[in-house]
Design an enzyme around this catalytic site. Structure first.
Site, short mmCIF file in Angstrom:
data_model
loop_
_atom_site.label_atom_id
_atom_site.label_comp_id
_atom_site.label_asym_id
_atom_site.label_seq_id
_atom_site.Cartn_x
_atom_site.Cartn_y
_atom_site.Cartn_z
CG MET A 1 -8.49 0.68 17.24
SD MET A 1 -7.60 -0.88 17.06
CE MET A 1 -7.44 -0.98 15.29
N GLY A 2 -5.50 4.37 17.54
CA GLY A 2 -5.01 5.62 16.95
C GLY A 2 -3.50 5.72 16.87
CB THR A 3 -0.86 4.93 19.29
OG1 THR A 3 -1.45 5.91 20.14
CG2 THR A 3 0.64 5.04 19.40
N GLY B 1 -3.69 -1.88 18.22
CA GLY B 1 -3.86 -2.05 16.77
C GLY B 1 -3.04 -1.02 16.01
CE LYS C 1 -0.39 9.92 14.94
NZ LYS C 1 -1.18 9.25 13.90
NE ARG D 1 -5.16 -1.43 7.15
CZ ARG D 1 -4.38 -0.65 7.89
NH1 ARG D 1 -4.81 -0.13 9.03
NH2 ARG D 1 -3.17 -0.37 7.47
CB SER E 1 -4.53 12.38 15.54
OG SER E 1 -5.40 13.45 15.81
CD GLN F 1 -9.57 5.67 9.91
OE1 GLN F 1 -10.09 4.55 9.91
NE2 GLN F 1 -9.02 6.18 8.83
CE LYS G 1 -2.49 1.70 3.62
NZ LYS G 1 -3.65 1.92 4.50
P1 NAD Z 1 -9.45 12.64 12.36
O1 NAD Z 1 -8.58 13.83 12.11
O2 NAD Z 1 -10.68 12.48 11.57
O3 NAD Z 1 -9.85 12.61 13.92
C1 NAD Z 1 -8.89 12.86 14.91
C2 NAD Z 1 -9.46 12.53 16.28
O4 NAD Z 1 -8.45 12.78 17.26
C3 NAD Z 1 -10.65 13.40 16.66
O5 NAD Z 1 -11.52 12.65 17.47
C4 NAD Z 1 -9.99 14.52 17.46
O6 NAD Z 1 -10.89 15.17 18.34
C5 NAD Z 1 -8.95 13.72 18.20
N1 NAD Z 1 -7.84 14.53 18.72
C6 NAD Z 1 -7.16 15.49 18.04
N2 NAD Z 1 -6.22 16.03 18.85
C7 NAD Z 1 -6.34 15.41 20.06
C8 NAD Z 1 -5.65 15.52 21.30
N3 NAD Z 1 -4.66 16.38 21.46
N4 NAD Z 1 -6.03 14.71 22.32
C9 NAD Z 1 -7.04 13.81 22.17
N5 NAD Z 1 -7.72 13.65 21.00
C10 NAD Z 1 -7.37 14.46 19.97
O7 NAD Z 1 -8.46 11.39 12.21
P2 NAD Z 1 -8.85 9.88 11.87
O8 NAD Z 1 -8.76 9.68 10.41
O9 NAD Z 1 -10.09 9.51 12.59
O10 NAD Z 1 -7.60 9.10 12.49
C11 NAD Z 1 -7.45 8.99 13.89
C12 NAD Z 1 -6.13 8.32 14.20
O11 NAD Z 1 -6.14 6.96 13.73
C13 NAD Z 1 -4.89 8.96 13.55
O12 NAD Z 1 -3.88 9.03 14.53
C14 NAD Z 1 -4.51 7.98 12.46
O13 NAD Z 1 -3.13 8.01 12.16
C15 NAD Z 1 -4.91 6.67 13.12
N6 NAD Z 1 -5.10 5.52 12.21
C16 NAD Z 1 -4.69 4.31 12.64
C17 NAD Z 1 -4.86 3.19 11.84
C18 NAD Z 1 -4.43 1.83 12.34
O14 NAD Z 1 -4.41 0.89 11.54
N7 NAD Z 1 -4.15 1.67 13.60
C19 NAD Z 1 -5.46 3.32 10.58
C20 NAD Z 1 -5.92 4.58 10.18
C21 NAD Z 1 -5.74 5.68 11.01
#
Ligand code: NAD
Length: 321
Positions: free
Chosen positions: A219-221, A292, A226, A111, A199, A139, A67
């Site tokens: 799932m975010g980190t 994740g 992060k 996914r 994020s 997400q 990817k």
């Molecule tokens: P998004 O920009 O749509 O949403 C960001 C989220 O983080 C919002 O809920 C926002 O309020 C919150 N946020 C922002 N700053 C913050 C802070 N300082 N403290 C707490 N929360 C805060 O982004 P998204 O597309 O929903 O992606 C979210 C995260 O998921 C990203 O970090 C992205 O890299 C990660 N991600 C992980 C995977 C994986 O496979 N694990 C896949 C895709 C995305």
């Protein structure tokens, strides 16, 4: 070569198909039939973009590929495109010839949601009734929609750093016929399952916010630095992940490892639970945590499924290449 454009993915890919594809590849990783290649991620010095590659080879599913894509922070304002952009390329493992090019944007969300769902299926208590969400961005809605299909949930509670985004979660809960309640972080103690997908670079969910018996999917980190949950929570929990090497370097476990609270051997592959070689949850009081991080093999697995569906349904574009 087959092309499946981004615009076709929504009508082709189902959450069930994504769940099966991701579950299968996690199992193959744990039995060493599939492995991920080292991730490349570069700040390219143009448009503030981050660009990279996630690839791998799954011998069980015969998926080989990569990817390619990343994050262009000015896309939406400048060009009207979403900021995350990716494309999956699949190759024939027998010949090295390119097999398919597949739009990867929606697939990434599907996914990623499938990964937390797999963890909920295998690690959450069967009597889980309250679903907790931390994060309400792009997400998060995919995560919640998929998670609610994994149990008999009766209520959704949510917290977000930007409270004005909480209606995104409420909408999904309402669509599923469930009540939604916005809570403070200490209100998360009511949740049986918590997904965090933000994020953030500093923890929101603290060890004391979580009740015994909870399953948490972080799932975010997915990058160094992060962090969504307090490192002490990982020490209180039994920790599972998609890929141990990623978990301890770019996942949530990076912090608990750096602080000496857990060791690499404390982080277990979710695939081992799927395969039955790790027992998973062992008591009703145990806290389980899925880190994740997102692996390339997940992308290849869902892309391969989409190609199969596109061919079946006559929407695959075939080009002589
Ligand atoms: P998004 O920009 O749509 O949403 C960001 C989220 O983080 C919002 O809920 C926002 O309020 C919150 N946020 C922002 N700053 C913050 C802070 N300082 N403290 C707490 N929360 C805060 O982004 P998204 O597309 O929903 O992606 C979210 C995260 O998921 C990203 O970090 C992205 O890299 C990660 N991600 C992980 C995977 C994986 O496979 N694990 C896949 C895709 C995305």
């Amino acid at each position: 070569m087959i092309i499946v454009p981004e615009r076709e993915i929504a009508a082709l890919m189902t959450r069930d198909a994504a769940f099966d594809a991701v579950s299968g590849v996690f199992a193959a990783m744990a039995s060493k039939d599939a492995y991920n290649f080292p991730v490349i991620r570069e700040a390219i010095g143009h448009e503030d973009a981050l660009y990279g590659f996630k690839g791998g080879f799954d011998k069980a599913g015969m998926a080989l590929g990569v990817k390619a894509g990343g994050y262009w922070p000015h896309n939406l304002e400048k060009h009207g495109h979403i900021n995350h952009q990716s494309t999956v390329f699949l190759f024939d493992p027998d010949t090295g010839m390119v097999k398919a090019m597949v739009g990867g944007n929606l697939l990434t969300a599907l996914r990623t949601a499938a990964a937390s769902s797999v963890s909920i299926k295998h690690l959450a208590r069967k009597d889980a009734r309250v679903m907790g969400m931390i994060g309400a961005g792009h997400q998060a809605t995919f995560q919640l929609r998929a998670a609610l299909e994994q149990g008999r949930f009766e209520k959704v509670i949510g917290w977000n750093y930007h409270p004005d985004m909480l209606p995104n979660l409420e909408k999904v809960a309402t669509e599923a016929g469930l009540p939604f309640e916005a809570v403070e972080l200490d209100g998360m103690g009511e949740a049986d399952v918590i997904i965090s997908i933000t994020s953030a670079f500093a923890p929101s969910l603290m060890a004391d916010h979580v009740s015994p018996g909870t399953h948490i999917a972080c799932m975010g980190t997915d990058t160094k630095g992060k962090q969504e949950v307090e490192a002490a929570l990982l020490a209180r929990a039994t920790v599972f992940t998609d890929e141990v090497a990623q978990s301890i370097s770019i996942g949530e476990a990076q912090h608990a490892i750096a602080e000496g609270l857990i060791k690499q051997s404390d982080v277990h592959q979710i695939g081992a639970v799927i395969n039955g070689t790790h027992k998973g949850r062992t008591s009703e009081d145990e806290i389980t945590l899925f880190d994740g991080t997102g692996v390339g093999l997940q992308d290849l697995a869902v892309a391969a499924k989409v190609v199969e569906l596109a061919v079946q349904q006559g929407v695959a574009i075939e080009v002589d290449f």
